[in-house]
Design an enzyme around this catalytic site. Structure first.
Site, PDB file in Angstrom:
ATOM      1  N   HIS A  95      -3.641  -5.365   1.338  1.00 37.79           N
ATOM      2  CA  HIS A  95      -3.338  -5.731   2.725  1.00 37.79           C
ATOM      3  C   HIS A  95      -3.780  -7.180   2.965  1.00 37.79           C
ATOM      4  CE1 HIS A  95      -2.250  -1.750   4.204  1.00 37.79           C
ATOM      5  NE2 HIS A  95      -3.252  -1.256   3.508  1.00 37.79           N
ATOM      6  N   CYS A 123       0.835  -1.210   0.000  1.00 38.53           N
ATOM      7  CA  CYS A 123       0.000   0.000   0.000  1.00 38.53           C
ATOM      8  C   CYS A 123       0.871   1.262   0.000  1.00 38.53           C
ATOM      9  CB  CYS A 123      -0.991  -0.049   1.156  1.00 38.53           C
ATOM     10  SG  CYS A 123      -2.407   1.066   0.932  1.00 38.53           S
TER      11      CYS A 123
END
Length: 484
Positions: free
Chosen positions: A425, A328
């Site tokens: 994630h 991310c």
């Protein structure tokens, strides 16, 4: 509908754990039960079934209930971006960024969102277990409170107070907190739970008797310190023990606004991994794999990384053949540039990236929130996780994707396959994906943990703990007259 609120004398007193334990305990007995946290401040979050975002601990508690997380369960989420400001998320969706004083004034409006979510949730479940935030005795935060006693008073909810004896000063915590509450809040507090006790309970009994006599309230139980308990954390980064000398060394720089560090919980449990979070000022340890984590303030955290000299350490790591993974915000750092023209995470501006992938990122309004599954392209291993980000990343590196997710590609792999990253994630939650990723990093053997199975085992362990150490008959007797 029956409700109970768990408040704590301090942050990290064990509120989240006790709520998760109660949720699983009720669910195992056939109750329709849900968690609720009116207001949360956390950088670890989860994507809900209705496309919203809530705190990670509340999502774990929903799992304990056997239900999908929903944005009604955590109607106000604050994600700190600076020491003075945070992103404000209302019923799962971003409202905007606010300074602390601005949010304090906004709380009257936020209260309406909290009460609306509470009413909606209360029509769907027989039992709701509510979690407070921090301590109810923060005098400076009591005006317009929606997180602790302010909420309990609004909906007429009974409260139990949890204190952590492992910190020391447990009786001062409990008596002092109770003393700082108003008369009606003291009456609302039905009793105490002491958490994380080690040793012979008989040595504590004199103190328990004194506490009950002093306050006129029962101690419902003394919960033991559960060694090895590993569940999704709200904020605190747990220190991890090492494994044998032949284990794979994984290093994660501890960034000031690191988000969703629960990504690394499966690695902490892996018997073949030595996981190390490197803190400010610490010497850089030997590493086979470096992982740049997610961030709520990517440009600021990138600047911090450079201030520590960690960019030079990672460059040296790569020069000697080590592997580098970005997740991310960490993935965004790997590129040539990060642009934030509208100031979504900080002041408007641009930052030069680390330059290890040929790509650039532009932060744009409209946060991507989705749970998704797919495959890790180098091996075809099944993978699943969730996306929470504002960035749009483009460039030649994206023509060498890391993942195929649903109907789109994600991430990038360098031509020499030494550096890669993605927006997903939860990369290590799947044992199959973990084994593939660690094999890329150099691991030759070792069985990964199936983290979904691990969570279920740990939640059952918590419920078993309540059966053994909590006087649930006495506790439940306090709830019979509280209905909504």
């Amino acid at each position: 509908m029956i409700a109970l609120m768990v408040q704590g004398c301090t942050s990290d007193a064990g509120k989240s754990t006790v709520v998760a334990a109660l949720c699983r305990w009720f669910a195992r007995r056939g109750y329709s039960v849900a968690p609720f946290k009116p207001q949360n401040m956390a950088l670890n979050s989860a994507v809900t079934v209705d496309g919203g975002e809530i705190g990670r601990s509340t999502a774990l508690q929903a799992l304990a209930c056997g239900i999908e997380p929903h944005s009604d369960m955590n109607p106000v989420l604050l994600k700190p971006q600076t020491d003075m400001g945070a992103q404000v998320i209302i019923r799962g969706q971003v409202l905007g960024n606010m300074q602390a004083l601005d949010y304090h004034a906004y709380k009257k409006t936020a209260r309406e969102a909290v009460l609306s979510a509470w009413q909606d949730l209360s029509t769907r479940y027989d039992v709701i277990v509510v979690e407070g935030a921090g301590s109810p005795a923060e005098i400076n935060l009591r005006e317009n409170d929606i997180a602790n006693m302010g909420f309990a008073e609004m909906v007429d909810c009974p409260v139990i107070l949890v204190a952590d004896i492992d910190r020391g000063g447990v009786f001062a915590h409990l008596v002092g907190t109770l003393d700082l509450l108003s008369e009606s809040e003291q009456k609302r507090t039905r009793g105490f739970v002491i958490n994380r006790f080690r040793g012979d309970l008989s040595l504590l009994q004199g103190g328990l008797d004194w506490l009950e006599e002093r306050t006129g309230k029962p101690v419902f139980g003394v919960l033991p310190y559960l060694h090895g308990l590993t569940l999704d954390a709200e904020d605190a980064v747990d220190e991890q023990g090492g494994h044998d000398a032949g284990a794979l060394n994984v290093v994660v720089p501890l960034l000031p606004r690191m988000s969703n560090h629960n990504d690394f919980d499966p690695l902490r449990l892996h018997p073949g991994v030595n996981l190390r979070f490197v803190k400010m000022g610490e010497a850089w340890p030997p590493a086979d794999l470096v992982i740049l984590p997610g961030s709520k303030a990517t440009r600021a955290d990138l600047a911090f990384l450079r201030e520590q000299g960690w960019d030079r350490q990672i460059e040296r790591h790569l020069r000697y053949g080590g592997k580098l993974l970005g997740i991310c915000g960490g993935f965004q750092m790997l590129g040539e540039r990060i642009d934030d023209p509208e100031g979504l995470e900080s002041d408007p501006g641009s930052s030069e990236g680390l330059g290890w992938l040929d790509m650039s990122t532009r932060l744009v309004p409209g946060k991507q929130l989705r749970n998704v599954g797919g495959v890790y392209l180098p091996t075809g291993a099944a993978i699943h996780g969730y996306e929470i980000h504002n960035g749009v990343t483009e460039g030649a590196a994206m023509s060498r994707p890391m993942l195929k997710l649903a109907d789109y590609l994600d991430g990038a792999i360098s031509p020499d396959q030494q550096v890669m990253g993605c927006y997903l994630h939860g990369l290590f939650d799947s044992a199959e994906a973990t084994e593939s990723l660690l094999a890329w990093a150099g691991m030759t053997s070792g069985e990964a943990v199936d983290y979904a199975v691990h969570r279920e085992v740990e939640l059952d362990r918590l419920a078993d703990m309540l059966d053994e150490h909590l006087d649930l008959t006495a506790l439940l007797s306090q709830l019979q007259s509280i209905r909504f």
